[in-house]
Design a protein around this motif. Structure first.
Motif, short mmCIF file in Angstrom:
data_model
loop_
_atom_site.label_atom_id
_atom_site.label_comp_id
_atom_site.label_asym_id
_atom_site.label_seq_id
_atom_site.Cartn_x
_atom_site.Cartn_y
_atom_site.Cartn_z
N GLY A 21 44.26 8.06 42.87
CA GLY A 21 44.37 7.57 41.50
C GLY A 21 43.02 7.40 40.83
N SER A 22 41.99 7.06 41.61
CA SER A 22 40.67 6.90 41.01
C SER A 22 40.07 8.25 40.60
CB SER A 22 39.73 6.15 41.96
OG SER A 22 39.59 6.83 43.18
N ASP A 23 40.56 9.36 41.19
CA ASP A 23 40.14 10.68 40.70
C ASP A 23 40.57 10.89 39.26
OD1 ASP A 23 38.95 11.54 43.11
OD2 ASP A 23 40.87 12.24 43.90
N LEU A 24 41.68 10.26 38.89
CA LEU A 24 42.18 10.44 37.52
C LEU A 24 41.25 9.84 36.48
CD1 LEU A 24 46.02 9.78 37.93
CD2 LEU A 24 44.79 11.97 37.94
N HIS A 25 40.48 8.81 36.85
CA HIS A 25 39.52 8.25 35.90
C HIS A 25 38.52 9.33 35.48
CE1 HIS A 25 41.18 4.35 36.68
NE2 HIS A 25 40.76 4.31 37.93
N MET A 26 38.07 10.12 36.46
CA MET A 26 37.15 11.22 36.14
C MET A 26 37.89 12.33 35.41
SD MET A 26 34.72 11.50 39.53
CE MET A 26 36.08 11.77 40.68
N TYR A 27 39.06 12.69 35.91
CA TYR A 27 39.86 13.76 35.31
C TYR A 27 40.11 13.50 33.83
CZ TYR A 27 44.09 16.59 34.48
OH TYR A 27 45.03 17.47 33.98
N GLU A 28 40.36 12.24 33.48
CA GLU A 28 40.67 11.89 32.10
C GLU A 28 39.43 11.73 31.22
OE1 GLU A 28 42.86 8.33 32.68
OE2 GLU A 28 44.68 9.34 33.35
N GLY A 29 38.25 11.93 31.79
CA GLY A 29 37.03 11.77 31.01
C GLY A 29 36.62 10.34 30.80
N ARG A 30 37.08 9.43 31.66
CA ARG A 30 36.80 8.01 31.50
C ARG A 30 35.61 7.55 32.35
NH1 ARG A 30 41.10 5.15 29.13
NH2 ARG A 30 39.66 3.38 29.24
N THR A 31 34.81 8.49 32.79
CA THR A 31 33.58 8.18 33.51
C THR A 31 32.49 9.10 33.00
OG1 THR A 31 33.82 9.81 35.30
CG2 THR A 31 34.99 7.71 35.58
N ALA A 32 31.31 9.00 33.59
CA ALA A 32 30.19 9.86 33.21
C ALA A 32 30.13 11.13 34.06
CB ALA A 32 28.88 9.08 33.34
N ALA A 33 31.24 11.48 34.72
CA ALA A 33 31.26 12.69 35.55
C ALA A 33 30.92 13.92 34.73
CB ALA A 33 32.63 12.86 36.19
N GLU A 34 30.12 14.78 35.31
CA GLU A 34 29.70 16.02 34.65
C GLU A 34 30.40 17.22 35.26
OE1 GLU A 34 25.47 16.25 34.84
OE2 GLU A 34 25.15 14.50 33.55
N ALA A 35 30.53 18.26 34.49
CA ALA A 35 31.17 19.48 34.96
C ALA A 35 30.48 19.99 36.22
CB ALA A 35 31.14 20.55 33.87
N GLY A 36 31.30 20.47 37.15
CA GLY A 36 30.77 21.04 38.38
C GLY A 36 30.98 20.17 39.61
#
Length: 398
Positions: A44-59
């Motif tokens: 479920g915490s992967d979804l935070h990144m998937y939804e754009g709700r973190t500073a995760a960058e492409a790649g």
């Protein structure tokens, strides 16, 4: 390994992940191993990144729940051998720092400079690629890899040792739980169900589970918990009524900062914390393994965007409540939980809804995010070898 590339599930942008060809991992240190991934779970915490709700960058390659077979070993690895079946805590830890020596491996200060804690495939958690890929580099392998019985038995149970089973157990532990306590768990996602399951295994008198998704509430009922649908009325009032008019002894937040209010749509990031303060008896305890972040690009106000959430601290103080927070130190629990699985006394895989090949991972993220088609806990088998399936519903794993 003959090929120099492999398939991996990479973040492209909000609501967009793709299976791409990437370079194979290689040994970078004598203490490394390379694992051929047999199972990697979507969290479920992967979804935070998937939804754009973190500073995760492409790649970034997702995947912090990983299990597989040792393929290569660095010269410094002494406790493992090629062919060993291993599961890795989502925490990357060096086993050398003060926090690791104290058993606080989620807060290792040696693996992610400037930050306490590292993880595979997660934003701000270090340079470690995730395991939703065919192969994975595991650093400090003697410390981080937990050996499992050979073969394929209990694969869907053992993969949950990487994160959600220990995390659910951790939520109960940091609440100050004692056998006989009554417990309210907010959130019936995989971690919430594991918290409720852990409370049952540890001898809770009553376990209430709060959610809004009917399938998840039914899963809670199958393990003997009392389901509370917060869209049907105030959750705290429902719990107190179901507990003989009394507040509960312990409460657990398995939701985190994207909690929604009773209208079932608007985010209210402090609502679970407020409900826990209301529903927990004086001198009881709150366990908070649910994720909260220091920055949230999608927050509804500037305070929440900077990780600041209002809290009725005066009421918390007045009631003398204890409060435990933070990511799970998986190594503190995974060996014992493994042995419960081996002994047949724990069967956490009841939360697994789907097992798929990596080619179906893009669709699985979309369905998991939308909570449709029963997607609750998904296991990816990046190298095949397992029949894709949706497990049958069982009456009770207890």
């Amino acid at each position: 390994m003959t090929s120099r590339t492999m398939k991996a599930l990479n973040y492209v942008g909000p609501f967009n992940v793709r299976v791409q060809e990437v370079d194979m991992p290689r040994l970078e240190h004598p203490d490394d191993i390379i694992v051929k991934v047999t199972s990697a779970a979507i969290c479920g915490s992967d979804l935070h990144m998937y939804e754009g709700r973190t500073a995760a960058e492409a790649g970034i390659t997702f995947g912090h729940e990983n299990l597989g077979i040792v393929e290569e070993l660095g010269d410094g690895v002494t406790l493992l051998k090629k062919g060993d079946r291993v599961v890795m805590p989502f925490n990357v830890a060096d086993g050398r720092c003060r926090n690791c020596e104290d058993g606080k491996t989620a807060f290792c200060t040696g693996v992610n400079p400037g930050f306490a804690g590292g993880a595979y495939g997660y934003v701000a958690m270090g340079p470690y690629r995730g395991g939703q890929a065919q192969y994975l580099r595991v650093p400090y392998a003697d410390f981080n890899a937990l050996k499992l019985p050979a073969g394929t038995e209990n694969e869907a149970d053992f993969i949950l040792l990487a994160d959600i089973f220990p995390t659910g157990w951790h939520g109960i532990e940091i609440s100050g739980f004692q056998p006989g306590d009554s417990v309210a768990v907010f959130g019936a996602g995989p971690v919430g169900l594991m918290a409720a399951y852990s409370a049952q295994l540890r001898g809770a008198s009553r376990v209430f589970v709060v959610d809004r998704v009917p399938e998840r509430l039914r899963a809670a009922e199958r393990i003997g918990a009392i389901a509370i649908n917060f869209t049907a009325g105030d959750a705290v009032d429902q719990i107190i009524a179901g507990n003989g008019g009394e507040m509960v002894d312990r409460s657990v937040d398995a939701v985190g900062y994207q909690a929604v209010g009773n209208d079932n749509s608007t985010e209210v990031p402090n609502i679970v914390l407020e409900n826990m303060i209301r529903v927990t008896r004086a001198c009881g305890g709150l366990g908070i393994p649910g994720l909260y972040v220091p920055s949230d690009p999608g927050a509804g106000d500037s305070a929440a965007a900077n990780g600041m959430i209002s809290l009725s601290f005066g009421k918390l103080f007045e009631k003398g409540l204890t409060l435990g927070t933070g990511q799970c130190n998986v190594k503190a629990y995974n060996r014992q939980l493994r042995d419960l699985i081996v002994a047949g006394k724990a069967k956490p895989s009841f939360v697994v809804s789907h097992e798929i090949g990596i080619e179906d991972a893009e669709t699985a993220y979309e369905k998991f995010d939308k909570r449709i088609d029963g997607y609750t806990k998904v296991i990816i088998h990046p190298n095949g070898g397992f029949q894709d399936k949706k497990p049958p519903v069982v009456s009770s794993p207890l």
